[in-house]
Design an enzyme around this catalytic site. Structure first.
Site, mmCIF file in Angstrom:
data_model
loop_
_atom_site.group_PDB
_atom_site.id
_atom_site.type_symbol
_atom_site.label_atom_id
_atom_site.label_comp_id
_atom_site.label_asym_id
_atom_site.label_seq_id
_atom_site.Cartn_x
_atom_site.Cartn_y
_atom_site.Cartn_z
ATOM 1 N N GLY A 64 100.726 -23.906 37.785
ATOM 2 C CA GLY A 64 100.142 -24.078 36.462
ATOM 3 C C GLY A 64 98.998 -23.092 36.273
ATOM 4 O O GLY A 64 98.811 -22.527 35.191
ATOM 5 N N CYS A 67 89.027 -29.586 42.133
ATOM 6 C CA CYS A 67 88.411 -28.293 42.407
ATOM 7 C C CYS A 67 86.916 -28.419 42.687
ATOM 8 O O CYS A 67 86.337 -27.591 43.359
ATOM 9 C CB CYS A 67 88.648 -27.349 41.243
ATOM 10 S SG CYS A 67 90.375 -27.322 40.793
ATOM 11 N N ASN A 95 92.759 -33.554 32.332
ATOM 12 C CA ASN A 95 93.133 -34.092 33.633
ATOM 13 C C ASN A 95 92.143 -35.102 34.195
ATOM 14 O O ASN A 95 92.496 -35.941 35.000
ATOM 15 C CB ASN A 95 93.327 -32.942 34.635
ATOM 16 C CG ASN A 95 92.223 -31.922 34.574
ATOM 17 O OD1 ASN A 95 91.949 -31.340 33.523
ATOM 18 N ND2 ASN A 95 91.556 -31.692 35.697
ATOM 19 N N SER A 146 103.341 -27.465 35.199
ATOM 20 C CA SER A 146 103.321 -27.353 36.654
ATOM 21 C C SER A 146 104.230 -28.414 37.261
ATOM 22 O O SER A 146 104.211 -29.573 36.848
ATOM 23 C CB SER A 146 101.895 -27.520 37.175
ATOM 24 O OG SER A 146 101.898 -27.511 38.588
ATOM 25 N N ALA A 147 105.023 -28.016 38.278
ATOM 26 C CA ALA A 147 106.025 -28.924 38.854
ATOM 27 C C ALA A 147 105.408 -30.069 39.655
ATOM 28 O O ALA A 147 105.907 -31.191 39.632
ATOM 29 C CB ALA A 147 106.983 -28.125 39.743
HETATM 30 C C1 PLP Z 1 96.788 -29.376 37.994
HETATM 31 C C2 PLP Z 1 96.401 -28.717 36.738
HETATM 32 C C3 PLP Z 1 96.478 -27.324 36.612
HETATM 33 C C4 PLP Z 1 96.834 -26.411 37.746
HETATM 34 O O1 PLP Z 1 98.176 -26.487 38.132
HETATM 35 P P1 PLP Z 1 98.541 -25.943 39.594
HETATM 36 O O2 PLP Z 1 100.033 -25.904 39.602
HETATM 37 O O3 PLP Z 1 97.972 -26.936 40.563
HETATM 38 O O4 PLP Z 1 97.918 -24.610 39.721
HETATM 39 C C5 PLP Z 1 96.147 -26.760 35.403
HETATM 40 N N1 PLP Z 1 95.766 -27.511 34.373
HETATM 41 C C6 PLP Z 1 95.688 -28.850 34.444
HETATM 42 C C7 PLP Z 1 95.267 -29.630 33.247
HETATM 43 C C8 PLP Z 1 95.994 -29.499 35.630
HETATM 44 O O5 PLP Z 1 95.882 -30.831 35.704
#
Ligand code: PLP
Length: 380
Positions: free
Chosen positions: A69, A322, A148, A196-197
């Protein structure tokens, strides 16, 4: 173990594992190869692309697979910046994921003007602020669909209406929204959308970017012709095929899943509010992803609660993976106007497909005890 950190990552769905095992074991072909070993893998990558496209109401050729993602967010913003170097202003929100926020900082470091939309105390962006800063000089507006940390759902359709009046494209980070609410590119009106998967029971290390047909984007990595020339590098075939399967399952089951998970989360929320005095719910009361519960426990450091829960094998987080362990408090909660003290006492409980009634009962049984114990400890 009770896993309540589904917004950080989800366990793999066993059906995804079944689907990818043959591709790890035997079907090692390179999808760019012309002989059958490569072609059969290419067919499955194409099927996965069709699944992802269909899930968001897009065309197959509008989906680019990426490594995450994070990479999808970077490609959306930096790929457009490469294509339109004369546009030197960028607008985003103050509560984005670091994948967007840090990309914004990178643009700033390269001389761009970046406007960060403020949010109200429920996490909704200020559309008047957007109206006041947008102009034909704006490269892009990037506003996440669902946050998130607190689950607030942003008015992305409104953002699109405003931005398109100026001919400015809109990107949305839908990584957290996907699978938890309806995500359709045409009803949202967005031009770019990230997925994102591993947030939808697939493998880590696979993401996707939707790019509306006709929008000119440039690659930010350089190499081969994979992914329509926009994302070079031999495809992560197992990750992509697994993503396709995860999305196939979502398309069939997400509504049923959503209702069940939201009911569990609702019970957890009212249980907390009834059993634990003095806590504070962070986020929007209605416009939110209901499986995400963010609470402040004033007077207690979040890490102390998190560790006490972990010793009982209940796993939660302080919100942003993070910033975990960095001692920093959540930029999202601070943007909401939550005090430093209350932000440092906030925990996120995020439920998912594999949570059960028993998980909720057990957590509701353990939490009041833990909080009482810690309150005695931190008071004395
Ligand atoms: C987890 C997340 C990402 C990052 O995705 P990754 O595949 O872990 O790099 C980006 N944006 C949001 C809102 C997320 O929750």
């Amino acid at each position: 173990m009770i896993y309540l950190d589904n917004n950080a990552t989800t366990p793999l769905d066993p059906r995804v594992i079944e689907k990818i095992i043959p591709f790890i074991k035997e079907h090692f072909g390179n999808p760019s190869s012309l002989y059958p070993l490569g072609r059969e893998v290419k067919t499955l990558v194409t099927e996965a692309r069709e699944q992802v496209a269909a899930a968001i109401g897009a065309r197959r050729t509008e989906i680019i697979f990426t490594s995450s993602g994070t990479e999808a967010d970077n490609l959306a913003i930096l790929g457009l910046a490469e294509a339109q170097p004369e546009k030197r202003e960028f607008i985003t929100s103050s509560i984005e994921h670091p994948a967007v926020l840090e990309t914004a900082r990178h643009l700033e470091a390269h001389g761009y003007t970046v406007y960060y939309l403020p949010v109200d105390q429920t996490g909704l962006i200020d559309l008047d602020f957007l109206r006041s800063v947008i102009s034909p000089k704006t490269l892009l507006v990037s506003v996440m669909l669902a946050n998130n940390e607190i689950g607030t759902i942003e008015p992305v359709e409104e953002v699109v209406k405003i931005a398109h009046r100026y001919g400015v494209p809109v990107h949305t980070d839908a990584v957290q929204a996907f699978g938890k609410m309806e995500v359709k590119v045409d009803s949202l009106g967005v031009d770019l959308l990230s997925l994102s998967a591993h947030k939808v029971y697939g493998l880590k290390g696979t993401g996707a970017l939707y790019i509306r047909k006709g929008l000119d984007l440039r690659p930010v990595l350089h190499g081969g012709h994979q992914e329509f020339g926009l994302r070079p590098g031999t495809e992560n075939t197992a990750g992509i095929i697994g993503f396709g399967e995860a999305v196939r399952i979502l398309r069939e089951e997400w509504l049923k899943d959503k209702n069940r998970i939201e009911k569990l989360a609702g019970r957890m929320k009212s249980g907390f509010e009834k059993k634990i005095k003095g806590i504070r719910f962070n986020g929007h009361p209605e416009k939110r992803i209901k499986s995400t519960l963010n609470f402040s426990f004033p007077g207690l450091p979040a890490e102390a609660i998190l560790l006490a829960l972990a010793t009982r094998e209940i796993y939660v987080s302080t919100g942003s993976a993070c910033s975990e362990g960095s001692g920093e408090v959540s930029h999202v909660l601070l943007a909401l106007g939550v005090s430093q003290e209350e932000a440092s006492s906030a925990l996120r409980f995020s439920l998912g497909r594999f949570n059960t009634e028993e998980d909720v009962d057990q957590t509701l049984a353990e939490m009041p005890e833990i909080i009482d114990e810690l309150r005695r400890e931190f008071a004395g």
